[in-house]
Design an enzyme around this catalytic site. Structure first.
Site, PDB file in Angstrom:
ATOM      1  N   SER A 138      -4.985  -2.926  14.952  1.00 56.46           N
ATOM      2  CA  SER A 138      -4.575  -4.104  14.016  1.00 56.46           C
ATOM      3  C   SER A 138      -4.257  -5.465  14.762  1.00 56.46           C
ATOM      4  O   SER A 138      -4.237  -5.351  15.884  1.00 56.46           O
ATOM      5  CB  SER A 138      -3.031  -3.484  13.426  1.00 56.46           C
ATOM      6  OG  SER A 138      -2.303  -4.686  12.719  1.00 56.46           O
ATOM      7  N   TYR A 151       6.104  -0.662  15.423  1.00 58.13           N
ATOM      8  CA  TYR A 151       4.718  -0.553  15.079  1.00 58.13           C
ATOM      9  C   TYR A 151       3.632  -1.556  15.806  1.00 58.13           C
ATOM     10  O   TYR A 151       2.628  -0.953  16.306  1.00 58.13           O
ATOM     11  CB  TYR A 151       4.590  -1.246  13.548  1.00 58.13           C
ATOM     12  CG  TYR A 151       3.214  -1.093  13.063  1.00 58.13           C
ATOM     13  CD1 TYR A 151       2.711   0.029  12.637  1.00 58.13           C
ATOM     14  CD2 TYR A 151       2.603  -2.265  12.884  1.00 58.13           C
ATOM     15  CE1 TYR A 151       1.378  -0.037  12.255  1.00 58.13           C
ATOM     16  CE2 TYR A 151       1.154  -2.540  12.336  1.00 58.13           C
ATOM     17  CZ  TYR A 151       0.710  -1.073  12.155  1.00 58.13           C
ATOM     18  OH  TYR A 151      -0.764  -1.170  11.588  1.00 58.13           O
TER      19      TYR A 151
HETATM   20  P1  NDP Z   1      -2.576   3.891   3.828  1.00 61.51           P
HETATM   21  O1  NDP Z   1      -1.150   4.231   3.786  1.00 61.51           O
HETATM   22  O2  NDP Z   1      -3.403   3.519   2.689  1.00 61.51           O
HETATM   23  O3  NDP Z   1      -3.439   5.329   4.347  1.00 61.51           O
HETATM   24  C1  NDP Z   1      -2.988   5.780   5.859  1.00 61.51           C
HETATM   25  C2  NDP Z   1      -3.829   7.211   5.930  1.00 61.51           C
HETATM   26  O4  NDP Z   1      -3.481   7.653   7.258  1.00 61.51           O
HETATM   27  C3  NDP Z   1      -3.651   8.335   4.961  1.00 61.51           C
HETATM   28  O5  NDP Z   1      -4.841   8.626   4.804  1.00 61.51           O
HETATM   29  C4  NDP Z   1      -2.646   9.086   5.649  1.00 61.51           C
HETATM   30  O6  NDP Z   1      -2.884  10.224   4.973  1.00 61.51           O
HETATM   31  C5  NDP Z   1      -2.865   9.087   6.932  1.00 61.51           C
HETATM   32  N1  NDP Z   1      -2.096   9.766   7.814  1.00 61.51           N
HETATM   33  C6  NDP Z   1      -0.651   9.185   7.835  1.00 61.51           C
HETATM   34  N2  NDP Z   1       0.033  10.055   8.988  1.00 61.51           N
HETATM   35  C7  NDP Z   1      -0.810  10.972   9.160  1.00 61.51           C
HETATM   36  C8  NDP Z   1      -0.808  12.141   9.826  1.00 61.51           C
HETATM   37  N3  NDP Z   1       0.452  12.622  10.671  1.00 61.51           N
HETATM   38  N4  NDP Z   1      -1.822  13.018  10.134  1.00 61.51           N
HETATM   39  C9  NDP Z   1      -2.771  12.661   9.405  1.00 61.51           C
HETATM   40  N5  NDP Z   1      -3.268  11.648   8.516  1.00 61.51           N
HETATM   41  C10 NDP Z   1      -2.088  10.845   8.505  1.00 61.51           C
HETATM   42  O7  NDP Z   1      -2.703   2.702   4.939  1.00 61.51           O
HETATM   43  P2  NDP Z   1      -3.948   2.017   5.531  1.00 61.51           P
HETATM   44  O8  NDP Z   1      -5.207   2.579   4.955  1.00 61.51           O
HETATM   45  O9  NDP Z   1      -3.565   0.633   5.399  1.00 61.51           O
HETATM   46  O10 NDP Z   1      -3.894   2.417   6.998  1.00 61.51           O
HETATM   47  C11 NDP Z   1      -5.078   2.890   7.903  1.00 61.51           C
HETATM   48  C12 NDP Z   1      -4.872   2.407   9.216  1.00 61.51           C
HETATM   49  O11 NDP Z   1      -5.141   1.037   9.188  1.00 61.51           O
HETATM   50  C13 NDP Z   1      -3.699   2.856  10.044  1.00 61.51           C
HETATM   51  O12 NDP Z   1      -3.784   3.225  11.372  1.00 61.51           O
HETATM   52  C14 NDP Z   1      -2.961   1.417   9.941  1.00 61.51           C
HETATM   53  O13 NDP Z   1      -2.069   1.092  10.832  1.00 61.51           O
HETATM   54  C15 NDP Z   1      -4.124   0.557  10.153  1.00 61.51           C
HETATM   55  N6  NDP Z   1      -4.058  -0.872   9.653  1.00 61.51           N
HETATM   56  C16 NDP Z   1      -3.495  -1.330   8.353  1.00 61.51           C
HETATM   57  C17 NDP Z   1      -3.656  -2.508   7.870  1.00 61.51           C
HETATM   58  C18 NDP Z   1      -3.011  -2.807   6.606  1.00 61.51           C
HETATM   59  O14 NDP Z   1      -2.717  -4.052   6.533  1.00 61.51           O
HETATM   60  N7  NDP Z   1      -3.045  -2.013   5.673  1.00 61.51           N
HETATM   61  C19 NDP Z   1      -3.739  -3.578   8.844  1.00 61.51           C
HETATM   62  C20 NDP Z   1      -4.228  -3.164  10.173  1.00 61.51           C
HETATM   63  C21 NDP Z   1      -4.359  -1.703  10.404  1.00 61.51           C
HETATM   64  P3  NDP Z   1      -2.019  11.491   4.492  1.00 61.51           P
HETATM   65  O15 NDP Z   1      -0.447  10.711   4.253  1.00 61.51           O
HETATM   66  O16 NDP Z   1      -2.605  12.184   3.394  1.00 61.51           O
HETATM   67  O17 NDP Z   1      -1.587  12.292   5.717  1.00 61.51           O
HETATM   68  C1  8X3 Z   2      -0.921  -3.762   9.460  1.00 61.74           C
HETATM   69  C2  8X3 Z   2      -0.838  -5.020   9.237  1.00 61.74           C
HETATM   70  O1  8X3 Z   2       0.119  -7.271  10.122  1.00 61.74           O
HETATM   71  O2  8X3 Z   2       1.597  -5.993   8.417  1.00 61.74           O
HETATM   72  O3  8X3 Z   2      -1.268  -3.511  10.822  1.00 61.74           O
HETATM   73  O4  8X3 Z   2       1.410  -5.310  10.668  1.00 61.74           O
HETATM   74  S1  8X3 Z   2       0.685  -5.734   9.735  1.00 61.74           S
END
Ligand code: NDP
Ligand code: 8X3
Length: 250
Positions: A138, A151
């Site tokens: 991220s 985070y």
């Molecule tokens: P979502 O909440 O849409 O998706 C998160 C995913 O992670 C879900 O599929 C969830 O599945 C899974 N997950 C969470 N905890 C667990 C666990 N303990 N075991 C297995 N799977 C898990 O968020 P995003 O798609 O945005 O996030 C995906 C990644 O991208 C993360 O690492 C996040 O930090 C990163 N990210 C997101 C950004 C944003 O602005 N959205 C920006 C930068 C990075 P389930 O709950 O079914 O287990």
């Molecule tokens: C998730 C996006 O910038 O809100 O990594 O932390 S931010």
């Protein structure tokens, strides 16, 4: 629709966190490019629904916070592409007011869960001297913002793990990539604010956020380069975001 990337037929790919958002989009694009998929997350019903759209994809109910379960589920397989994407944010409290439970959830998932996924899958890639290991970091791994504290620490750890992997796995022809997005419109904020839909909506209001497919596109691009090219770090921002704290909203 087929994209102008190399065909991934015959490639065995794993996406963690495939039940939602970025992971779901990556899985879908890998499938469209021909990869055979294992899609992992905790919510099996979501994975089964996705698998019904991506014929041949294998749903795997897996909590990455459980290292024994991760090793048992993944340690015997030989993947060509591993996308360690599962992760979450919890809260935006200051450290002095923070919740230890929230910190544990973030560190156990984003850092230790990511490490367990790597530990279970990297040896097979090293043994066959090929493979792509893609970490979803991220911009929070490059900058700290108010309330982001733990985070951000977890994502700074992802960046450090990426750099360490480049050294530790060096010489084995395994490509290591980190893809670090800014604001992406997913369920991330709904999870961060524990189901508060209005607060979550506010994060994406008035700006054109990245969409999960934008991130998936970057992953696809990285894993389809010629074998001698390792795309190391991809940082993607919405055009409306200059830093973690400077966002243009209309
Ligand atoms: P979502 O909440 O849409 O998706 C998160 C995913 O992670 C879900 O599929 C969830 O599945 C899974 N997950 C969470 N905890 C667990 C666990 N303990 N075991 C297995 N799977 C898990 O968020 P995003 O798609 O945005 O996030 C995906 C990644 O991208 C993360 O690492 C996040 O930090 C990163 N990210 C997101 C950004 C944003 O602005 N959205 C920006 C930068 C990075 P389930 O709950 O079914 O287990
Ligand atoms: C998730 C996006 O910038 O809100 O990594 O932390 S931010």
């Amino acid at each position: 629709m087929q994209k102008p990337y190399a065909d991934l037929s015959g490639k065995h790919a794993l996406v963690t966190g495939a039940s939602s958002g970025i992971g779901r989009a990556i899985a879908t694009q890998l499938h469209h490019q021909g990869a055979e998929l294992v899609i992992a997350a905790r919510r099996l019903e979501r994975l089964e629904e996705l698998a019904s759209e991506l014929s041949g994809a294998r749903p795997l109910a897996l909590d990455v916070r459980d290292p024994s379960a991760v090793q048992a589920a993944l340690g015997q397989e030989s993947f060509d592409i591993v996308v360690a994407n599962a992760g979450l944010g919890r809260g935006l409290d200051s450290i002095q007011e923070g919740s230890i439970e929230d910190w544990s959830a973030m560190l156990d998932t984003n850092v230790k869960g990511l490490l367990s996924t790597i530990r279970a899958t990297l040896p097979a890639m090293i043994a066959k001297k090929s493979g792509d290991l893609v970490l979803i970091g991220s911009v929070a791994g490059r900058q700290v913002y108010p309330g982001g504290n733990v985070y951000c620490a977890s994502k700074h750890a992802v960046k450090a793990i990426y750099e360490a992997l480049r050294i530790d796995a060096f010489g084995n022809r395994v490509r290591i990539t980190t893809v670090d997005p800014g604001i992406v419109e997913t369920e991330f904020s709904l999870v961060r604010f524990r189901g508060d839909e209005e607060r979550a909506r506010g994060v994406y209001e008035g700006l054109q956020a990245l969409q999960p497919d934008d991130v998936a596109d970057a992953v696809l691009w990285a894993v389809t380069r010629p074998a001698h090219v390792n795309i190391g770090e991809i940082v993607l921002w919405p055009t409306d975001q200059a830093s973690t704290t400077l966002v243009r909203r209309q």
